[in-house]
Write a protein that holds these residues in place. Structure first.
Motif, mmCIF file in Angstrom:
data_model
loop_
_atom_site.group_PDB
_atom_site.id
_atom_site.type_symbol
_atom_site.label_atom_id
_atom_site.label_comp_id
_atom_site.label_asym_id
_atom_site.label_seq_id
_atom_site.Cartn_x
_atom_site.Cartn_y
_atom_site.Cartn_z
ATOM 1 N N ALA A 1 0.876 -1.179 0.047
ATOM 2 C CA ALA A 1 0.224 0.190 0.081
ATOM 3 C C ALA A 1 0.957 1.171 -0.143
ATOM 4 C CB ALA A 1 -0.761 -0.274 1.088
ATOM 5 N N GLY A 2 2.079 1.115 0.828
ATOM 6 C CA GLY A 2 2.829 2.372 0.880
ATOM 7 C C GLY A 2 3.511 2.573 -0.575
ATOM 8 N N TRP A 3 3.800 1.549 -1.312
ATOM 9 C CA TRP A 3 4.620 1.529 -2.650
ATOM 10 C C TRP A 3 3.447 2.010 -3.431
ATOM 11 C CZ3 TRP A 3 4.368 0.399 -7.416
ATOM 12 C CH2 TRP A 3 5.559 0.330 -8.442
ATOM 13 N N VAL A 4 2.317 1.863 -3.344
ATOM 14 C CA VAL A 4 1.421 2.511 -4.206
ATOM 15 C C VAL A 4 1.277 3.835 -4.287
ATOM 16 C CG1 VAL A 4 -1.042 2.768 -4.949
ATOM 17 C CG2 VAL A 4 0.129 0.299 -4.945
ATOM 18 N N ALA A 5 1.035 4.394 -2.900
ATOM 19 C CA ALA A 5 0.743 5.628 -2.447
ATOM 20 C C ALA A 5 2.030 6.662 -2.916
ATOM 21 C CB ALA A 5 0.781 5.789 -1.032
ATOM 22 N N GLY A 6 3.451 5.822 -2.745
ATOM 23 C CA GLY A 6 4.350 6.606 -3.302
ATOM 24 C C GLY A 6 4.695 6.860 -4.895
ATOM 25 N N TYR A 7 4.054 5.628 -5.339
ATOM 26 C CA TYR A 7 4.047 5.864 -6.877
ATOM 27 C C TYR A 7 3.191 6.706 -7.342
ATOM 28 C CZ TYR A 7 3.013 3.772 -11.633
ATOM 29 O OH TYR A 7 3.048 3.213 -13.006
ATOM 30 N N VAL A 8 2.068 6.700 -6.926
ATOM 31 C CA VAL A 8 0.941 7.752 -7.383
ATOM 32 C C VAL A 8 1.581 9.060 -7.019
ATOM 33 C CG1 VAL A 8 -0.995 8.645 -7.069
ATOM 34 C CG2 VAL A 8 -0.990 6.055 -6.932
ATOM 35 N N THR A 9 2.043 9.571 -5.788
ATOM 36 C CA THR A 9 2.826 10.792 -5.661
ATOM 37 C C THR A 9 3.770 11.067 -6.542
ATOM 38 O OG1 THR A 9 2.300 10.291 -3.262
ATOM 39 C CG2 THR A 9 4.061 12.024 -3.696
ATOM 40 N N GLY A 10 4.613 10.215 -6.946
ATOM 41 C CA GLY A 10 5.656 10.766 -7.899
ATOM 42 C C GLY A 10 4.841 11.216 -9.224
ATOM 43 N N LEU A 11 3.986 10.170 -9.645
ATOM 44 C CA LEU A 11 3.149 10.739 -11.004
ATOM 45 C C LEU A 11 2.447 11.866 -10.864
ATOM 46 C CD1 LEU A 11 1.920 7.168 -11.955
ATOM 47 C CD2 LEU A 11 3.746 8.429 -13.087
ATOM 48 N N ASN A 12 1.945 12.148 -9.804
ATOM 49 C CA ASN A 12 1.241 13.477 -9.453
ATOM 50 C C ASN A 12 2.271 14.535 -9.637
ATOM 51 O OD1 ASN A 12 -1.315 12.280 -8.907
ATOM 52 N ND2 ASN A 12 -1.006 12.298 -6.756
ATOM 53 N N GLN A 13 3.492 14.358 -9.342
ATOM 54 C CA GLN A 13 4.513 15.309 -9.631
ATOM 55 C C GLN A 13 5.078 15.645 -10.851
ATOM 56 O OE1 GLN A 13 7.944 14.931 -6.855
ATOM 57 N NE2 GLN A 13 8.547 17.021 -7.093
ATOM 58 N N THR A 14 4.908 14.670 -11.545
ATOM 59 C CA THR A 14 5.607 14.773 -12.980
ATOM 60 C C THR A 14 4.640 14.731 -14.347
ATOM 61 O OG1 THR A 14 5.870 12.116 -12.797
ATOM 62 C CG2 THR A 14 7.633 13.513 -12.207
ATOM 63 N N GLU A 15 3.493 14.115 -14.015
ATOM 64 C CA GLU A 15 2.526 14.270 -14.918
ATOM 65 C C GLU A 15 2.038 15.828 -15.235
ATOM 66 O OE1 GLU A 15 0.830 11.623 -17.102
ATOM 67 O OE2 GLU A 15 2.608 10.529 -16.458
ATOM 68 N N ALA A 16 1.777 16.021 -16.740
ATOM 69 C CA ALA A 16 1.423 17.312 -16.835
ATOM 70 C C ALA A 16 -0.153 17.542 -16.398
ATOM 71 C CB ALA A 16 1.530 17.892 -18.347
ATOM 72 N N GLU A 17 -0.386 18.812 -16.098
ATOM 73 C CA GLU A 17 -1.748 19.077 -15.690
ATOM 74 C C GLU A 17 -2.352 18.067 -14.953
ATOM 75 O OE1 GLU A 17 -4.033 19.421 -19.560
ATOM 76 O OE2 GLU A 17 -2.739 21.191 -20.050
ATOM 77 N N THR A 18 -1.697 17.714 -13.718
ATOM 78 C CA THR A 18 -2.286 16.716 -12.771
ATOM 79 C C THR A 18 -1.957 16.970 -11.454
ATOM 80 O OG1 THR A 18 -1.903 15.005 -14.448
ATOM 81 C CG2 THR A 18 -1.985 14.283 -11.854
ATOM 82 N N TYR A 19 -2.983 17.290 -10.617
ATOM 83 C CA TYR A 19 -2.875 17.475 -9.146
ATOM 84 C C TYR A 19 -3.101 16.197 -8.432
ATOM 85 C CZ TYR A 19 -3.921 18.688 -4.574
ATOM 86 O OH TYR A 19 -3.860 18.830 -3.028
#
Length: 205
Positions: free
Chosen positions: A65-83
């Motif tokens: 669960a922690g790995w998934v939360a970190g994965y999504v957090t990283g994508l939120n930071q790098t994906e364009a037009e994404t909060y």
């Protein structure tokens, strides 16, 4: 008033995954020129190993669960037009979807299953900051984005459960409309937009 197809307890959790059967397994994310990338931690484990932790309040499940939360957090930071890529989805509902994916491809690595499911959530992403609002009290309280409230009201209106204003206020009319969704989906009518209710509203026709 429109009817929602009744859902069993199993279907409530897995309705999110209905579209996965139409998506071929593939890797997702950044990579080098040869399509390779380093995967850290629990992402290297096989789908079957992740599934072995389901239903247990184990430390290992918490690691996934922690790995998934970190994965999504990283994508939120790098994906364009994404909060927030996950929009109204919780980490728990994402893991249920990963479980459904893994049931078809047990030998696939966990990171690949997560990447595939997160890609399917793209239409639910929040493109800009939205404050969180807490609805209800005590153990039943749920937190959602204000923008999610607006989307809830929009969907309720589209499906004929609600005819009020589409805004970010979770008012009495919205509560009653959500209760109607819950009753027709055979969920407890709390009037609160928990994960099974949002699944019934957004993903079950």
């Amino acid at each position: 008033m429109p009817r929602l197809a009744p859902m069993s307890a199993h279907a409530k959790g897995l309705a999110l995954c209905a579209c996965l059967a139409f998506v071929a397994p593939s890797a997702a994310g950044f990579s080098d020129a040869d399509g390779r990338f380093a995967v850290k931690g629990a992402g290297n484990m096989a789908c079957s190993e992740f599934q072995d932790t389901l239903g247990e309040k184990s430390v290992q499940f918490g690691v996934y669960a922690g790995w998934v939360a970190g994965y999504v957090t990283g994508l939120n930071q790098t994906e364009a037009e994404t909060y927030d890529l996950m929009g109204w989805h919780s980490v728990t509902s994402l893991l249920l979807a990963v479980d459904a994916y893994c049931s078809r491809v047990e030998d696939r690595p966990f990171h690949q299953a997560v990447g595939q499911v997160v890609a399917l959530m793209g239409n639910d992403r929040l493109t800009a900051f939205s404050p969180s609002v807490t609805l209800g009290d005590g153990d039943e309280a749920v937190s959602v984005y204000a923008e999610t409230v607006r989307r809830i009201k929009q969907k309720l209106k589209q499906r004929g459960f609600y005819d009020g204003a589409v805004d970010t206020e979770y008012d009495a009319a919205t509560t009653e409309a959500i209760k109607a969704v819950q009753e027709q989906a055979q969920l407890r009518p709390t009037g609160l937009p928990d994960q099974p209710t949002l699944t019934a509203l957004f993903l079950v026709d």
